[in-house]
Write a protein that holds these residues in place. Structure first.
Motif, PDB file in Angstrom:
ATOM      1  N   ILE A 185     -34.302  -2.950  21.882  1.00 53.90           N
ATOM      2  CA  ILE A 185     -35.342  -3.703  22.158  1.00 53.90           C
ATOM      3  C   ILE A 185     -35.950  -3.188  24.100  1.00 53.90           C
ATOM      4  O   ILE A 185     -37.258  -2.877  24.160  1.00 53.90           O
ATOM      5  N   GLY A 186     -34.943  -2.924  24.765  1.00 50.65           N
ATOM      6  CA  GLY A 186     -35.309  -2.305  26.139  1.00 50.65           C
ATOM      7  C   GLY A 186     -36.168  -0.824  25.874  1.00 50.65           C
ATOM      8  O   GLY A 186     -36.974  -0.723  26.711  1.00 50.65           O
TER       9      GLY A 186
ATOM     10  N   ASP B 225     -26.974  -0.978  20.962  1.00 51.42           N
ATOM     11  CA  ASP B 225     -26.889  -2.260  20.206  1.00 51.42           C
ATOM     12  C   ASP B 225     -28.339  -2.603  20.307  1.00 51.42           C
ATOM     13  O   ASP B 225     -29.366  -1.830  20.616  1.00 51.42           O
ATOM     14  N   THR B 226     -28.514  -3.927  20.003  1.00 51.67           N
ATOM     15  CA  THR B 226     -30.050  -4.418  19.778  1.00 51.67           C
ATOM     16  C   THR B 226     -30.636  -4.412  21.174  1.00 51.67           C
ATOM     17  O   THR B 226     -31.923  -4.142  21.154  1.00 51.67           O
ATOM     18  N   ARG B 227     -29.990  -5.037  22.235  1.00 50.25           N
ATOM     19  CA  ARG B 227     -30.540  -4.987  23.743  1.00 50.25           C
ATOM     20  C   ARG B 227     -31.155  -3.592  24.087  1.00 50.25           C
ATOM     21  O   ARG B 227     -32.256  -3.538  24.822  1.00 50.25           O
ATOM     22  N   ILE B 228     -30.148  -2.693  23.846  1.00 49.99           N
ATOM     23  CA  ILE B 228     -30.763  -1.517  24.278  1.00 49.99           C
ATOM     24  C   ILE B 228     -32.109  -0.898  23.644  1.00 49.99           C
ATOM     25  O   ILE B 228     -32.861  -0.273  24.008  1.00 49.99           O
TER      26      ILE B 228
END
Length: 178
Positions: free
Chosen positions: A141-142, A136-139
């Motif tokens: 970005i991280g 997902d987006t959080r992964i």
């Protein structure tokens, strides 16, 4: 002095894995500066062998302790597991350590320790592309921040011709471990 076994006995089951993971990460992180100190005197291939010999001895002690407590709950290997195990041994037990130590010889220990965070990025990418894991987006970005930090660390502060071989070797080690 409090023993690790005593700490784990008094810890709820759901926290034992967390404590072991943090202890393993701390020991691994401490090994990088220690290995850097020894590299001028020991060949990277020999150092990698010594590190994994120590790891094997430590795991043998854990196995013996588990047998004494009769808490062995391992699953036997099947024939289809052998290629996966062999590739894990070659990549994670030979290529990864040797590339790390070659890279460590060419870079500062502090930069090498921080570059080792790329292992998480490569693990997530392999899980996503090879095993079709959720992403997902959080992964994303991280992973972008971890990668940006790694590229920043490999920058020597001035334009240079040629590749940053030390940083590339450490990134290759991270890929091998992923």
């Amino acid at each position: 002095m409090i023993s690790a076994d005593r700490i784990l006995k008094n810890t709820p089951n759901h926290w034992r894995g967390v404590i072991c993971a943090i202890a393993a990460a701390a020991l691994f992180g401490a090994s990088t500066p220690f290995a850097k100190q020894l590299l001028p005197h020991i060949d990277p291939w020999m150092m990698a062998g010594l590190l994994y010999l120590g790891s094997g001895l430590g795991l043998s002690l854990v196995k013996i302790a588990n047998k004494l407590r009769s808490s062995s709950n391992t699953t036997p290997l099947n024939r289809h597991d052998v290629p996966w195990l062999a590739s894990a041994i070659v990549c994670g037990g030979i290529l990864g350590p040797v590339l790390l130590l070659i890279g460590l010889r060419l870079t500062q220990a502090s930069s090498a320790s921080l570059l080792l965070n790329l292992e998480g990025v490569f693990t997530a990418l392999l899980a996503w592309f090879v095993f079709r894991e959720n992403f997902d987006t959080r992964i994303a970005i991280g992973m972008a921040f971890i990668s940006a930090g790694a590229f920043t660390l490999s920058w020597v502060g001035r334009p240079e011709f040629g590749a940053p071989w030390g940083s590339l070797a450490i990134a290759g080690a991270c890929l091998a471990w992923a």
